[in-house]
Scaffold this motif. Sequence first.
Motif, PDB file in Angstrom:
ATOM      1  N   LEU A   5       0.807  -1.207   0.000  1.00  0.00           N
ATOM      2  CA  LEU A   5       0.000   0.000   0.000  1.00  0.00           C
ATOM      3  C   LEU A   5       0.844   1.263   0.000  1.00  0.00           C
ATOM      4  O   LEU A   5       0.314   2.350   0.141  1.00  0.00           O
ATOM      5  CB  LEU A   5      -0.918   0.021   1.223  1.00  0.00           C
ATOM      6  CG  LEU A   5      -1.861  -1.165   1.354  1.00  0.00           C
ATOM      7  CD1 LEU A   5      -2.788  -0.944   2.536  1.00  0.00           C
ATOM      8  CD2 LEU A   5      -2.693  -1.347   0.095  1.00  0.00           C
ATOM      9  N   SER A   6       2.156   1.093  -0.175  1.00  0.00           N
ATOM     10  CA  SER A   6       3.023   2.261  -0.046  1.00  0.00           C
ATOM     11  C   SER A   6       2.691   3.345  -1.060  1.00  0.00           C
ATOM     12  O   SER A   6       2.947   4.506  -0.826  1.00  0.00           O
ATOM     13  CB  SER A   6       4.485   1.846  -0.172  1.00  0.00           C
ATOM     14  OG  SER A   6       4.671   1.170  -1.384  1.00  0.00           O
ATOM     15  N   HIS A  57       0.020   4.615  -1.569  1.00  0.00           N
ATOM     16  CA  HIS A  57      -0.956   5.550  -1.014  1.00  0.00           C
ATOM     17  C   HIS A  57      -0.326   6.609  -0.120  1.00  0.00           C
ATOM     18  O   HIS A  57      -0.991   7.567   0.224  1.00  0.00           O
ATOM     19  CB  HIS A  57      -2.009   4.797  -0.193  1.00  0.00           C
ATOM     20  CG  HIS A  57      -2.909   3.949  -1.023  1.00  0.00           C
ATOM     21  ND1 HIS A  57      -3.952   4.448  -1.749  1.00  0.00           N
ATOM     22  CD2 HIS A  57      -2.886   2.611  -1.267  1.00  0.00           C
ATOM     23  CE1 HIS A  57      -4.567   3.469  -2.397  1.00  0.00           C
ATOM     24  NE2 HIS A  57      -3.933   2.332  -2.120  1.00  0.00           N
ATOM     25  N   THR A  74      -2.025  10.416   0.711  1.00  0.00           N
ATOM     26  CA  THR A  74      -2.652  10.794   1.974  1.00  0.00           C
ATOM     27  C   THR A  74      -1.885  11.884   2.700  1.00  0.00           C
ATOM     28  O   THR A  74      -2.385  12.463   3.646  1.00  0.00           O
ATOM     29  CB  THR A  74      -2.771   9.574   2.908  1.00  0.00           C
ATOM     30  OG1 THR A  74      -1.481   9.039   3.066  1.00  0.00           O
ATOM     31  CG2 THR A  74      -3.722   8.548   2.350  1.00  0.00           C
ATOM     32  N   ALA A  95       0.591  -3.888   4.121  1.00  0.00           N
ATOM     33  CA  ALA A  95       0.076  -2.540   4.356  1.00  0.00           C
ATOM     34  C   ALA A  95       1.083  -1.459   3.977  1.00  0.00           C
ATOM     35  O   ALA A  95       0.829  -0.280   4.199  1.00  0.00           O
ATOM     36  CB  ALA A  95      -0.316  -2.390   5.820  1.00  0.00           C
ATOM     37  N   ILE A 148       0.597   0.377   8.153  1.00  0.00           N
ATOM     38  CA  ILE A 148      -0.134   1.596   7.777  1.00  0.00           C
ATOM     39  C   ILE A 148       0.502   2.821   8.448  1.00  0.00           C
ATOM     40  O   ILE A 148       0.700   3.868   7.820  1.00  0.00           O
ATOM     41  CB  ILE A 148      -1.631   1.448   8.162  1.00  0.00           C
ATOM     42  CG1 ILE A 148      -2.292   0.455   7.212  1.00  0.00           C
ATOM     43  CG2 ILE A 148      -2.347   2.790   8.128  1.00  0.00           C
ATOM     44  CD1 ILE A 148      -3.620  -0.065   7.680  1.00  0.00           C
ATOM     45  N   SER A 170       3.916   3.615   6.953  1.00  0.00           N
ATOM     46  CA  SER A 170       3.821   4.213   5.618  1.00  0.00           C
ATOM     47  C   SER A 170       3.363   5.658   5.670  1.00  0.00           C
ATOM     48  O   SER A 170       3.293   6.328   4.638  1.00  0.00           O
ATOM     49  CB  SER A 170       2.817   3.419   4.770  1.00  0.00           C
ATOM     50  OG  SER A 170       3.118   2.061   4.795  1.00  0.00           O
ATOM     51  N   LEU A 189       0.339   6.580   6.408  1.00  0.00           N
ATOM     52  CA  LEU A 189      -1.060   6.703   5.998  1.00  0.00           C
ATOM     53  C   LEU A 189      -1.952   7.173   7.144  1.00  0.00           C
ATOM     54  O   LEU A 189      -2.960   7.846   6.932  1.00  0.00           O
ATOM     55  CB  LEU A 189      -1.569   5.358   5.472  1.00  0.00           C
ATOM     56  CG  LEU A 189      -0.843   4.857   4.219  1.00  0.00           C
ATOM     57  CD1 LEU A 189      -1.158   3.402   3.964  1.00  0.00           C
ATOM     58  CD2 LEU A 189      -1.232   5.713   3.015  1.00  0.00           C
ATOM     59  N   ALA A 245      -7.944   3.162   7.896  1.00  0.00           N
ATOM     60  CA  ALA A 245      -7.356   2.664   6.645  1.00  0.00           C
ATOM     61  C   ALA A 245      -8.452   2.264   5.672  1.00  0.00           C
ATOM     62  O   ALA A 245      -8.380   2.556   4.468  1.00  0.00           O
ATOM     63  CB  ALA A 245      -6.441   1.479   6.953  1.00  0.00           C
ATOM     64  N   LYS A 295     -10.140   5.206   4.163  1.00  0.00           N
ATOM     65  CA  LYS A 295      -9.319   5.861   3.133  1.00  0.00           C
ATOM     66  C   LYS A 295      -9.142   4.972   1.905  1.00  0.00           C
ATOM     67  O   LYS A 295      -8.467   5.354   0.959  1.00  0.00           O
ATOM     68  CB  LYS A 295      -7.942   6.196   3.711  1.00  0.00           C
ATOM     69  CG  LYS A 295      -7.979   7.296   4.749  1.00  0.00           C
ATOM     70  CD  LYS A 295      -6.592   7.578   5.287  1.00  0.00           C
ATOM     71  CE  LYS A 295      -6.667   8.692   6.328  1.00  0.00           C
ATOM     72  NZ  LYS A 295      -5.347   9.062   6.827  1.00  0.00           N
ATOM     73  N   CYS A 329      -7.471   2.257   1.739  1.00  0.00           N
ATOM     74  CA  CYS A 329      -6.074   1.835   1.636  1.00  0.00           C
ATOM     75  C   CYS A 329      -5.907   0.433   1.068  1.00  0.00           C
ATOM     76  O   CYS A 329      -4.888   0.125   0.463  1.00  0.00           O
ATOM     77  CB  CYS A 329      -5.417   1.901   3.015  1.00  0.00           C
ATOM     78  SG  CYS A 329      -5.235   3.580   3.617  1.00  0.00           S
TER      79      CYS A 329
END
Lengths: 347, 323
Positions: free
Chosen positions: A3-4, A6, A10, A63, A166, A169, A171, A339, A342, A344
């Motif tokens: 998910l990086s 994202h 964000t 994540a 998360i 990252s 987020l 998450a 959003k 994610c």
Amino acid sequence: MSLSKHAGATSNTGSAGSIGPVGIVANPASGKDVRRLVARASVFDNQEKQAIVGRAVIGAVAAGATEFVYLNDRHGIVANALAEHPHVNARSILEGDTMTALDTISAARAMKEAGCSVVMTLGGDGTNRAFTLGWPDAPLIPISTGTNNVFPNMGEATVAGAAAGIIASGLVSVAEVSRPHKLIEVSIDGERDDLALIDAVLTRERFVGARALLSPEQLAAILLTRADPASVGMAAVGGLIQPVKHSSSKALLLKLCGDNEAQAKHKIKAPIAPGLYTDLHIEDIDVIGLDKPVIWHGPGVLAFDGERERTLLPNQYATLKVTRNGPKVVRISKVMRKAAAKGCFVT
Amino acid sequence: MSTQISNDTLIDMHRRMVRIRLFEETAGKMMEDGKIPGALHLYVGEEAVAGGVMVHLSDEDQITSTHRGHGHLIAKGGEFDQMFAELYGRSTGYCKGKGGSMHISNMELGILGANGIVGGGPPIAMGAAFGNKFLKNNKVAVCFFGDGASNEGSFHEAANMAGLYKLPVVFVCENNGFGEYTPQANHQAIVDVADRAAGYGMPGVIVDGMDAVAVYEAAGEAVDRARSGKGPTLLECKTYRFFDHVGVRGMGLTYRSDEEVERWKKRDPILLMEERLLEQKVLSAEQIKAVHDITSEEVLAGIKFAEESPFPDPSSLTEDVYA
């Protein structure tokens, strides 16, 4: 899946956190002490801890976590788990040579220095206490593999790892999903300071010994940051009479009177360890405010978070106060809800 | 569980530990000076384990020991005269001079034998415990063994039967980090031998083997559990041998660093015990010194007894020998 991608998106929302490595500490000694014999505490062998780390790393990578640092204990719990993920950028931050709580304390200091965005700890209340000694206000995701588990989460490691990923990252920020935990700050005259996360106990025993706190007739006083009737250990003793929430700006102080029933204002049956109920006589109970000093005199032994730790000689005393200076404990469900909101994990 | 420990028990444990230490230091010197024949595996550094366990046992209870067995035997009540005589190979020794360091036994003290075979003790202890249960005699058997022995089939077979029949036995693993000269990491995939207990349906717990009070508390629970019919326990004591695998200086191999040895010596179990005795005003410095002085005299008397004792008569060569 990672998910990086994202993270940048964000960062404009105003809720992004700091990006940094995920720290991992797995206490090889947790879940193995004498409380398996005198009580019915869970056993966590190190293969299981390795599997838990493995699941947490998978969750974190999924994540978006890209960098890990870890305490390399002599059992290789984390190193072996990471060996199954050769693509992961991970490095040992400290070699756990002493095989004592010092390893965890030193690793905590090193992880703070390394700018970890969040740290996953595997252990019980005692492990997290040791970590907090090295980094008092650390952002923590504690995963339970210990004996007394009031502080850590009992949830699934995959999701705990995802929450760490998360946060790492950027987020979701730690500030929006955590609240500083209360802390019992302890000063002992003439000696180094100490602390506890959940409970401090004065017992009239003489030695630290095998550490377990299982002689109820010797208990003289208990100070609690949380008193929870749904828990096990000293937090349950207070919680079954006068619950005090984690969120409350209060603490609970109990004075016990051993076998002296006549002096007792409250008589309760409480689980002082997993699978071990005992009768206790409480002479007095006080709800006290944060930062109010409590003084305990020796002789006796001070126990913190379920384990005898420090000896108080007859001429010594300890000053304790409950503050809100403790670790920032991440609420996993809150992270995951944010998450999800959003998107994610939407691919 | 009551963890209150009496002053008498503390003094008893300390005395047993000092007796082991001074016996072993002298025996090691005698071996390296060529006065005692054969190899001695010395117990220096591990005294808290024998001291903390043995105060829970009577002469009726049984123990099985190891190649590093002098400490167990002394803590169980072995006398210096007969111990030294056996090391010297004299007819006044516990085994009439025919057993030597690794085979000392004495049924009156419940010592079912030191054992030169790594992993030799567990089946014997399990068998004794089986007998105790069958005879309902309320005795407990305690099996001392090391991390290396925990790899042997004999340990696993004994543990399996002990768990199956809920026998009154305590398996005390003295994990000193080495199987002879092999670091534990090179001979087994685990670090905590206690993890193996789950496979045999018994609790496995870890205790600080340098702290006699910690061993005392945990061993007390394990012995009570065995005696009350609840079955066996695997008690792993994390400890360390200060001397080499054999003798004091040994062969000078570089399987461990001097720094590592010195680090462990900072937690010398006897010094830790004496700090506590002083701190709690159980004994004064003078009284502690007196324990050492008296024990030193007993060691010298034991050596004199051994050196003045005769060797076994050649005519007794085939007596007391089982083959």
